[in-house]
Design an enzyme around this catalytic site. Sequence first.
Site, PDB file in Angstrom:
ATOM      1  N   GLY A  58      43.123  35.418  53.001  1.00  0.00           N
ATOM      2  CA  GLY A  58      41.774  35.086  52.561  1.00  0.00           C
ATOM      3  C   GLY A  58      40.832  36.273  52.652  1.00  0.00           C
ATOM      4  N   THR A  59      39.936  36.346  51.689  1.00  0.00           N
ATOM      5  CA  THR A  59      38.897  37.368  51.660  1.00  0.00           C
ATOM      6  C   THR A  59      37.997  37.065  50.480  1.00  0.00           C
ATOM      7  OG1 THR A  59      38.514  39.758  51.760  1.00  0.00           O
ATOM      8  CG2 THR A  59      40.094  38.991  50.132  1.00  0.00           C
ATOM      9  N   THR A  60      36.941  37.839  50.336  1.00  0.00           N
ATOM     10  CA  THR A  60      36.122  37.789  49.132  1.00  0.00           C
ATOM     11  C   THR A  60      35.805  39.209  48.703  1.00  0.00           C
ATOM     12  OG1 THR A  60      35.089  35.716  49.855  1.00  0.00           O
ATOM     13  CG2 THR A  60      34.021  36.909  48.064  1.00  0.00           C
ATOM     14  N   LYS A 118      37.094  46.592  53.534  1.00  0.00           N
ATOM     15  CA  LYS A 118      38.066  46.362  52.470  1.00  0.00           C
ATOM     16  C   LYS A 118      37.743  47.133  51.191  1.00  0.00           C
ATOM     17  CE  LYS A 118      38.583  41.747  54.423  1.00  0.00           C
ATOM     18  NZ  LYS A 118      38.390  40.302  54.219  1.00  0.00           N
TER      19      LYS A 118
END
Length: 217
Positions: free
Chosen positions: A18-20, A51
């Site tokens: 998960g990430t955005t 990131k």
Amino acid sequence: LFIMESGPEWLSEEVKTGTTIIAVEFDGGVVLGSDSRVSAGEKVVNRVMNKLSPLHDKIYCALSGSAADAQTIAEIVNYQLDVHSIEIGEDPQVRSAATLVKNISYKYKEELSAHLIVAGWDRRDGGQVFATLNGLLTRQPFAVGGSGSWYVYGFVDAEYRKGMSKQECQQFVVNTLSLAMNRDGSSGGVAYMVTIEADHTEEKVILGNELPTFFDQ
């Protein structure tokens, strides 16, 4: 007699990727953004991972998926672009960087779990955003990725306008990240943002208490 040796519990859990991440073009450059949370199972193993990784002076990529896989791709492409830049005697094009990412992702699609958005500025085409996924490579005015993106597709489709200024794009990125981090349990921490222009690259960290709030917060 069998003795079962086991490591920490989180090592045996399914790793959530998960990430955005988000990137958007404006006239003269691009803005990239990401959250900072890294998860393994139900646990947060890193709260402040950046990131947004530089591939060259004016080209960055936003990482999602397996942190190790995404970082490995970024490091390989960073090295290949340095060599390519020396060979051609000038800075590489953003499309060249995106193509290298796409080629690696496709060649090792069975072994790697990573999705990278590549964005930057070059003299030929100005600010550009490329979405790369396995064998796919598409230039887009903006791109979102990671588990948090599922919560904000409606928002970005409604809020994006062609011809937004640099400041409007920066606010667009911050608002999108804030909404995703509020809704997605695998996204969170601080927000990282990079703005790339012809003569300037700015990196910024927006702390959690500095992110905009919305009606249900």
